[in-house]
Design an enzyme around this catalytic site. Structure first.
Site, PDB file in Angstrom:
ATOM      1  N   ASP A  67       0.825  -1.212   0.000  1.00 27.78           N
ATOM      2  CA  ASP A  67       0.000   0.000   0.000  1.00 27.78           C
ATOM      3  C   ASP A  67       0.862   1.267   0.000  1.00 27.78           C
ATOM      4  OD1 ASP A  67       0.943  -0.433   2.580  1.00 27.78           O
ATOM      5  OD2 ASP A  67      -1.028  -0.704   3.479  1.00 27.78           O
ATOM      6  N   HIS A 138      -7.288  -3.194  10.497  1.00 26.41           N
ATOM      7  CA  HIS A 138      -7.146  -3.146   9.043  1.00 26.41           C
ATOM      8  C   HIS A 138      -6.008  -4.040   8.554  1.00 26.41           C
ATOM      9  CE1 HIS A 138      -4.368   0.710   9.083  1.00 26.41           C
ATOM     10  NE2 HIS A 138      -3.675  -0.374   9.341  1.00 26.41           N
TER      11      HIS A 138
HETATM   12  C1  F6R Z   1       1.544  -0.899   6.124  1.00 20.74           C
HETATM   13  C2  F6R Z   1       0.218  -1.509   6.286  1.00 20.74           C
HETATM   14  C3  F6R Z   1      -0.555  -1.320   7.545  1.00 20.74           C
HETATM   15  C4  F6R Z   1       0.252  -1.769   8.775  1.00 20.74           C
HETATM   16  C5  F6R Z   1      -0.552  -1.639  10.060  1.00 20.74           C
HETATM   17  C6  F6R Z   1       0.303  -1.908  11.283  1.00 20.74           C
HETATM   18  O1  F6R Z   1       2.078  -1.190   4.853  1.00 20.74           O
HETATM   19  O2  F6R Z   1      -0.258  -2.126   5.383  1.00 20.74           O
HETATM   20  O3  F6R Z   1      -1.758  -2.034   7.446  1.00 20.74           O
HETATM   21  O4  F6R Z   1       0.648  -3.100   8.596  1.00 20.74           O
HETATM   22  O5  F6R Z   1      -1.119  -0.372  10.167  1.00 20.74           O
HETATM   23  O6  F6R Z   1       1.299  -0.943  11.365  1.00 20.74           O
HETATM   24  P1  F6R Z   1       2.522  -1.102  12.396  1.00 20.74           P
HETATM   25  O7  F6R Z   1       3.301  -2.279  11.970  1.00 20.74           O
HETATM   26  O8  F6R Z   1       3.317   0.182  12.252  1.00 20.74           O
HETATM   27  O9  F6R Z   1       1.914  -1.281  13.739  1.00 20.74           O
END
Ligand code: F6R
Length: 245
Positions: A67, A138
């Site tokens: 994304d 998400h």
């Molecule tokens: C990022 C993505 C998001 C993250 C999620 C968790 O490419 O797709 O869905 O995986 O927001 O983010 P962190 O790892 O920073 O807690």
């Protein structure tokens, strides 16, 4: 879905990194989709260093990004493009022809999504998808109550994602839309690794495992995937009880 709990984040990352290397060994022409964020950072560091140490041939392997924030240029260290360049693509010296990332500044965002779909088809579908889990459950930018029956699309970001997303940026940044692979890609991916670590993920992990499967918590959809691993450290698994195990 198989879920595993590791004592520490380091063990989780080590297991995940080995799994990613195995994906390349078993299909050297394959395609891997990578999430960004805090969660997979250590996994990617180990993946990069072991891939080089073990002299695995990845010269024909392909990578795509999961994304991107709309409006964020490639040069912004808070963006997904920058993250993947910095932590995976540059250290591995992946050739331009072997990766494809969303351009958050594309003039035509609809075409940007179709181009990503086309690229995935050209590379014979996704062998491995690495995803994290948002504080609202998400996957990528597939937010609560979004339509799960989509390939890449332009997503409206929820208030939680807009606020939590500020952690990646030095300055306060307008984050209202994202480009993302859809859950259709997630279900079509031949294998999925969903990673979560840290106590701040404990509540959403409990809900991912025990709430009904629905788009209220998109991450619950992992329970419908035929070949998915949910990898947790003990902190993220802290609210699970024996029934879950
Ligand atoms: C990022 C993505 C998001 C993250 C999620 C968790 O490419 O797709 O869905 O995986 O927001 O983010 P962190 O790892 O920073 O807690």
């Amino acid at each position: 879905m198989i879920f595993r709990v590791f004592e520490h984040e380091e063990e989780l990352a080590s297991f995940a990194a080995d799994h990613l290397i195995e994906t390349i060994r078993s299909n050297p022409n394959g395609l891997m989709c990578l999430a960004t964020g805090s969660t997979p950072l250590l996994t990617y560091q180990l993946f990069v260093s072991r891939l080089r140490e073990q002299r695995v041939d990845y010269s024909n392997f392909h990578f795509i990004g999961l994304d991107e924030w709309v409006g964020i240029p490639d040069s912004n260290p808070g963006g997904c493009h920058y993250f993947l360049q910095e932590h995976v693509l540059k250290p591995l010296v992946v050739k331009n022809k072997n990766y494809h990332l969303f351009n958050g500044l594309a003039a035509d965002l609809r075409t940007e999504c179709l181009t990503m779909d086309e690229q995935i088809r050209k590379w014979n579908g996704i062998d491995m998808m690495v995803v994290g889990i948002g504080m609202n459950g998400h996957i990528g930018f597939n937010e609560p109550h979004s339509n799960p029956d989509q390939h890449a699309y332009l997503a409206d970001l929820t208030e939680t994602t807009r606020q939590v997303g500020q952690k990646y940026f030095v300055e306060k940044t307008e984050l209202s839309k994202g480009l993302t692979l859809g859950l259709k890609h997630f279900f079509e991916s031949r294998q999925v690794l969903m990673l979560a670590n840290g106590s701040h993920k404990a509540d959403i992990i409990r809900r991912t495992i025990s709430d009904p499967i629905s788009m209220e918590i998109p991450a619950t959809q992992i329970r419908r995937h035929q070949n998915a691993y949910l990898l947790l450290d003990t902190e993220a698994a802290a609210q699970l009880n024996d029934d879950h195990h």
